[in-house]
Design a protein around this motif. Structure first.
Motif, short mmCIF file in Angstrom:
data_model
loop_
_atom_site.label_atom_id
_atom_site.label_comp_id
_atom_site.label_asym_id
_atom_site.label_seq_id
_atom_site.Cartn_x
_atom_site.Cartn_y
_atom_site.Cartn_z
N HIS A 4 0.73 -1.13 -0.26
CA HIS A 4 0.07 -0.02 -0.17
C HIS A 4 1.05 1.07 -0.01
CE1 HIS A 4 -2.18 -3.30 2.07
NE2 HIS A 4 -3.36 -2.70 1.92
N GLY A 5 0.57 2.19 -0.68
CA GLY A 5 1.33 3.62 -0.84
C GLY A 5 1.51 4.10 0.63
N TYR A 6 0.30 4.06 1.43
CA TYR A 6 0.36 4.48 2.91
C TYR A 6 1.18 3.52 3.88
CZ TYR A 6 -3.05 8.13 1.51
OH TYR A 6 -3.52 9.03 0.98
N THR A 46 3.95 2.36 2.83
CA THR A 46 5.22 2.75 2.64
C THR A 46 5.71 4.19 3.05
OG1 THR A 46 4.97 3.87 0.42
CG2 THR A 46 5.70 1.67 0.24
N LEU A 47 4.71 4.79 3.29
CA LEU A 47 4.73 6.13 4.04
C LEU A 47 4.81 5.90 5.59
CD1 LEU A 47 4.65 9.13 3.86
CD2 LEU A 47 2.05 9.07 3.74
N ARG A 103 3.96 12.63 -3.46
CA ARG A 103 3.77 11.86 -4.72
C ARG A 103 4.08 10.61 -4.59
NH1 ARG A 103 1.24 16.07 -4.93
NH2 ARG A 103 1.42 17.46 -6.40
N PHE A 104 3.26 9.60 -5.01
CA PHE A 104 3.48 8.12 -5.08
C PHE A 104 3.99 7.99 -6.70
CE2 PHE A 104 0.65 8.28 -1.49
CZ PHE A 104 1.64 7.51 -0.64
N GLN A 107 6.07 5.13 -7.73
CA GLN A 107 6.41 4.03 -8.30
C GLN A 107 5.82 2.84 -7.48
OE1 GLN A 107 8.00 2.93 -11.20
NE2 GLN A 107 8.74 0.93 -10.54
N ALA A 108 5.20 1.83 -7.76
CA ALA A 108 4.67 0.74 -6.97
C ALA A 108 5.95 0.10 -6.23
CB ALA A 108 3.79 -0.21 -7.70
N LYS A 148 12.55 11.18 -0.16
CA LYS A 148 12.33 10.12 -1.12
C LYS A 148 12.53 8.79 -0.68
CE LYS A 148 16.62 10.57 -3.99
NZ LYS A 148 17.35 10.75 -5.09
N ALA A 201 9.65 5.36 -4.66
CA ALA A 201 8.42 4.85 -4.69
C ALA A 201 7.47 6.10 -4.14
CB ALA A 201 8.33 4.16 -3.00
N PHE A 202 8.13 7.22 -3.31
CA PHE A 202 7.46 8.49 -3.13
C PHE A 202 8.45 9.58 -3.00
CE2 PHE A 202 7.24 6.91 1.24
CZ PHE A 202 7.99 7.91 1.97
#
Length: 154
Positions: free
Chosen positions: A65-67, A69-70, A98-99, A101-102, A132, A142-143
């Motif tokens: 999930h993007g979140y 990674t955050l 900004r996300f 890359q998966a 980053k 990734a972001f």
């Protein structure tokens, strides 16, 4: 790499505008993805169903999930900077997130940080940190974004 020790506004100010460093690489596992899905009620198959993700997904495997990674930023941030002499720290905001890359399962990621700006707001230190999340062996992160922290020193 040894983390930078920060114990005051003056310590932060010495690094204003400079790259602070990078964390160690951290592996994103399927177990972590599944636990995050349970915690957030986001069980979309692209995250939690490895077989379907391999057959139908665009990435050949499950992705974090993007979140998620955050959410590992605090762990990685502490490897770059350790703030001491602290009464309280507040996560104040994230700008321009900004996300890009998966992050596929079992990828290794690391945080790279630069102190964009630091200001003393009547005793509260506002630190803006450009970050980053790099993915090992990938060109795109990734972001990217700017984390804003408020530090109240003793």
């Amino acid at each position: 790499m040894t983390p930078i020790l920060i114990g005051s506004f003056e310590d932060f100010e010495k690094h204003n505008g400079q790259e602070l460093g990078s964390s160690q690489y951290f592996t994103i596992t399927q177990k972590q993805i599944n636990l995050f899905a349970d915690a957030t009620f986001d069980h979309q198959w692209i995250h939690t169903d490895p077989e379907r993700a391999k057959l139908e997904g665009a990435f050949g495997n499950t992705i974090a999930h993007g979140y998620l990674t955050l959410s590992i930023v605090p762990h990685l941030w502490e490897q770059i900077v350790q703030v001491t002499n602290l009464k309280m720290m507040i996560n104040y905001g994230i700008e321009n997130l900004r996300f890009a890359q998966a992050v596929t399962v079992d990828s290794e990621v690391r945080l790279v940080a630069k102190l964009k700006n630091v200001a003393n707001l009547r005793g509260t230190v506002k630190a803006e940190v450009e970050v980053k999340l790099e993915i090992k062996d990938q060109k795109k992160p990734a972001f990217t974004g700017v984390l804003v922290f408020l530090y109240h020193f003793l």
